[in-house]
Structures are given as C-alpha cells and as structure tokens.
Design an enzyme around this catalytic site. Structure first.
Site, PDB file in Angstrom:
ATOM      1  N   ASN A  13       0.883  -1.168   0.000  1.00 16.23           N
ATOM      2  CA  ASN A  13       0.000   0.000   0.000  1.00 16.23           C
ATOM      3  C   ASN A  13       0.919   1.216   0.000  1.00 16.23           C
ATOM      4  OD1 ASN A  13      -1.877   1.980   0.388  1.00 16.23           O
ATOM      5  ND2 ASN A  13      -2.352   1.445   2.516  1.00 16.23           N
ATOM      6  N   TRP A  14       1.082   1.786  -1.183  1.00 17.95           N
ATOM      7  CA  TRP A  14       2.036   2.896  -1.297  1.00 17.95           C
ATOM      8  C   TRP A  14       1.510   4.197  -0.700  1.00 17.95           C
ATOM      9  CZ3 TRP A  14       4.342   2.359  -6.961  1.00 17.95           C
ATOM     10  CH2 TRP A  14       5.281   1.316  -6.953  1.00 17.95           C
ATOM     11  N   LYS A  15       0.195   4.263  -0.455  1.00 19.19           N
ATOM     12  CA  LYS A  15      -0.412   5.496   0.072  1.00 19.19           C
ATOM     13  C   LYS A  15      -0.088   6.668  -0.872  1.00 19.19           C
ATOM     14  CE  LYS A  15      -0.210   3.430   4.581  1.00 19.19           C
ATOM     15  NZ  LYS A  15      -0.167   3.594   6.026  1.00 19.19           N
ATOM     16  N   HIS A  99      -9.649   1.897   4.234  1.00 15.19           N
ATOM     17  CA  HIS A  99      -8.410   2.025   5.006  1.00 15.19           C
ATOM     18  C   HIS A  99      -8.638   3.005   6.157  1.00 15.19           C
ATOM     19  CE1 HIS A  99      -4.314   3.026   6.096  1.00 15.19           C
ATOM     20  NE2 HIS A  99      -3.974   1.874   5.548  1.00 15.19           N
ATOM     21  N   GLU A 101      -6.957   5.329   7.262  1.00 17.12           N
ATOM     22  CA  GLU A 101      -6.656   6.737   6.942  1.00 17.12           C
ATOM     23  C   GLU A 101      -7.822   7.377   6.205  1.00 17.12           C
ATOM     24  OE1 GLU A 101      -2.913   5.893   5.071  1.00 17.12           O
ATOM     25  OE2 GLU A 101      -2.114   5.355   7.035  1.00 17.12           O
ATOM     26  N   GLU A 171      -6.163  -4.333  10.305  1.00 12.77           N
ATOM     27  CA  GLU A 171      -5.112  -3.347  10.543  1.00 12.77           C
ATOM     28  C   GLU A 171      -5.423  -2.546  11.803  1.00 12.77           C
ATOM     29  OE1 GLU A 171      -2.822  -2.343   6.727  1.00 12.77           O
ATOM     30  OE2 GLU A 171      -4.521  -0.999   6.840  1.00 12.77           O
ATOM     31  N   GLY A 177       1.956   2.615  10.695  1.00 14.17           N
ATOM     32  CA  GLY A 177       2.954   3.680  10.558  1.00 14.17           C
ATOM     33  C   GLY A 177       3.609   4.089  11.869  1.00 14.17           C
ATOM     34  N   SER A 217       2.698  -1.815  10.387  1.00 12.53           N
ATOM     35  CA  SER A 217       4.134  -1.960  10.647  1.00 12.53           C
ATOM     36  C   SER A 217       4.647  -3.369  10.371  1.00 12.53           C
ATOM     37  CB  SER A 217       4.475  -1.514  12.071  1.00 12.53           C
ATOM     38  OG  SER A 217       4.121  -0.151  12.262  1.00 12.53           O
ATOM     39  N   GLY A 238       2.619  -0.982   4.292  1.00  9.93           N
ATOM     40  CA  GLY A 238       2.785   0.421   3.929  1.00  9.93           C
ATOM     41  C   GLY A 238       4.254   0.779   3.804  1.00  9.93           C
ATOM     42  N   GLY A 239       4.813   1.325   4.865  1.00  9.24           N
ATOM     43  CA  GLY A 239       6.189   1.828   4.846  1.00  9.24           C
ATOM     44  C   GLY A 239       7.200   0.880   4.218  1.00  9.24           C
TER      45      GLY A 239
HETATM   46  P1  PGA Z   1       2.413   0.521   7.617  1.00 11.20           P
HETATM   47  O1  PGA Z   1       1.002   0.744   6.886  1.00 11.20           O
HETATM   48  O2  PGA Z   1       2.943  -0.780   7.132  1.00 11.20           O
HETATM   49  O3  PGA Z   1       3.256   1.694   7.212  1.00 11.20           O
HETATM   50  O4  PGA Z   1       2.128   0.496   9.094  1.00 11.20           O
HETATM   51  C1  PGA Z   1       0.136  -0.317   6.683  1.00 11.20           C
HETATM   52  C2  PGA Z   1      -1.149   0.189   6.068  1.00 11.20           C
HETATM   53  O5  PGA Z   1      -1.603   1.272   6.471  1.00 11.20           O
HETATM   54  O6  PGA Z   1      -1.725  -0.459   5.189  1.00 11.20           O
END
Ligand code: PGA
Length: 257
Positions: A13-15, A99, A101, A171, A177, A217, A238-239
């Site tokens: 998930n590149w966001k 998601h 966010e 999640e 994050g 994470s 994500g990250g």
């Molecule tokens: P993260 O994000 O791996 O940076 O914690 C995961 C996500 O939000 O899908």
C-alpha cells in the site's frame, strides 16, 4: 497461513508516495530480487496516477496492480472521483477499501465502505476491505465487537459466491505507521475472529477460503512470524513496501510450509 485452502496475498500500500516515473525503477529492482513469486499473490496498490505506469512495469512479473480507493457510484457528477469501471477498464485487479486513513481523514463510514465493496464486486475488482480498532477501543476491551460490526457491515448484501474474491485486512490503527506491530498472537486472535464472523454469515467452507491479511508496521523482520500464524494469510504493507529490498523480503517470508 493455510495455503491448502486459501491464497496468501502480500499487498503493498504505497499510500500517497511515489511519482509515476519512480514506478519502473521500483519494479526493475523488485524483479531482480524476486523474479517470479509463485508461492503467493503479490499486489502493488498505488495512487491513481501511478496505475498506468504500474500496469506497464509489472506486466511481465507475477504482480497484480491495485488502487487505494474508488467511488461508490457507477458514474456521474462526482468531480475528482474515480469509478470501479474506470479501474477495471485499465486492467486494475484489486482495490483497497475502508483504510483507516480514509475513515479518519475523509470521514468514511462502515456504510460507505459497504457501498464501495458492492461497487468493486460489481465491476469484478477484488476488494481488500480494511478493518481495525484504535488504541482507545483496544484498551476498552471492545476490539472483537467492533471488528465484528465492521466486517458485518462491510459485507452486508454480499452473496456467498462472491466471497472467494474478497480479501479482508485486519489493521489495528495503533500499529499503522507507528512501528508498533501487534504481536503475532494478537493479530492472529483478531484474524481468527474475523474468520468466525465470515463462518457465521456464510458457513465453514466459505470462511476457510477467504484470505485475511494483517497490516500495521509489517516489515522484513516480523513478517515470517506473523505469516506463520494459522489465520493470517498475508499482509498489507505500507512503509516497508516503498523499498524494493524490504518488500521482496516480506514476499520471501511468505514462502513457508
Ligand atoms: P504501515 O502501513 O505498514 O506503514 O504500518 C500499513 C497500512 O496502512 O496499510
């Protein structure tokens, strides 16, 4: 993971990261590290404007492309929005829905998530439906009730025969994050509860076949332990998915059993 009954799905998930010109260099590096990952389904979910570049760059790899959002309506006067049909038409296969966010910053509700899930399924896209509790909710001891409600609402009206093409991502909001990962046991407990909800709605056979990811994470260091859990069938990353070497290591970690 339980690869006998269901697919392991490792999704980036590149966001809101990477411009389109960064996609090919990423794909080339990933390909060099991990040429044809056959043991799991690999997905890269990218910003809308990066999708054409991603579809081109990942074409000859076993990597599918996903969007990070879609609009719930088929078409019409929704300035700035993107429909399921538009995604399908260019060759997108997956779409992240709900998601945390989007729930947190754009006010997405469980009801809206449900509408988006229907839009995705009707267009033959595979929704990756995100659910998760905040730290306050975990501390109140209502995690399982909350997740049950999120899952039931997201899946309302979805027929059993479409469930094979649905992925759920657990999640915990407090782990996204932040560098704080749920322990493998905590993550498996909730993923197992989600499978229980699906069982209560659709029966054991369907529940056994649905891939349930963990996200929050997840990285090259903790992926193997998380993926070794019986009810964790992949990750939404994500990250760590922004760096080819880290993402490749997570994909490698799915090569178990
Ligand atoms: P993260 O994000 O791996 O940076 O914690 C995961 C996500 O939000 O899908």
């Amino acid at each position: 993971m339980n690869t006998k009954y269901r697919k392991t799905v490792i999704a980036a998930n590149w966001k809101m990261n990477k411009v389109a010109s960064e996609v090919k260099p990423f794909a080339d590096e990933l390909k060099a590290l991990c040429p044809h990952p056959k043991w799991c389904e690999v997905v890269v979910c990218a910003p809308f404007v990066d999708l054409p570049a991603a579809l081109k760059a990942f074409k000859d790899m076993r990597v599918s492309v996903g969007a990070e959002n879609l609009n719930e309506n088929d078409s019409g006067a929704y300035t700035g929005e993107v429909s399921a049909a538009m995604l399908k038409d260019i060759g997108v296969k997956y779409v992240v829905i709900g998601h945390s966010e989007r729930r947190q910053y754009y006010g997405e509700t469980d009801i809206l998530v449900n509408k988006k899930v229907h839009a995705a399924i009707n267009a033959n896209l595979i929704p990756i439906i995100c659910v998760g509790e905040s730290l306050e909710q975990r501390e109140l001891g209502i995690t399982i009730e909350l997740i049950t409600l999120q899952v039931k609402t997201a899946l309302a009206g979805v027929p059993a025969d479409k469930m094979r093409k649905v992925v759920i991502a657990y999640e915990p909001v407090w782990a996204i994050g932040t560098g704080k990962t749920a322990t493998a046991e905590q993550a498996n407990e909730v993923c197992s509860a989600i499978r229980g909800v699906i069982r209560s709605l659709y029966g054991a056979r369907v529940a056994r076949a649905v891939s349930i990811q963990y996200g929050g994470s997840m990285n090259e260091k903790n992926a193997a332990e998380l993926l070794a859990q019986p009810d964790i069938d992949g990750g939404l990353i994500g990250g760590a998915s922004l760096v080819p070497a880290k993402f490749a290591a997570v994909i490698e970690a799915a090569k178990q059993e």
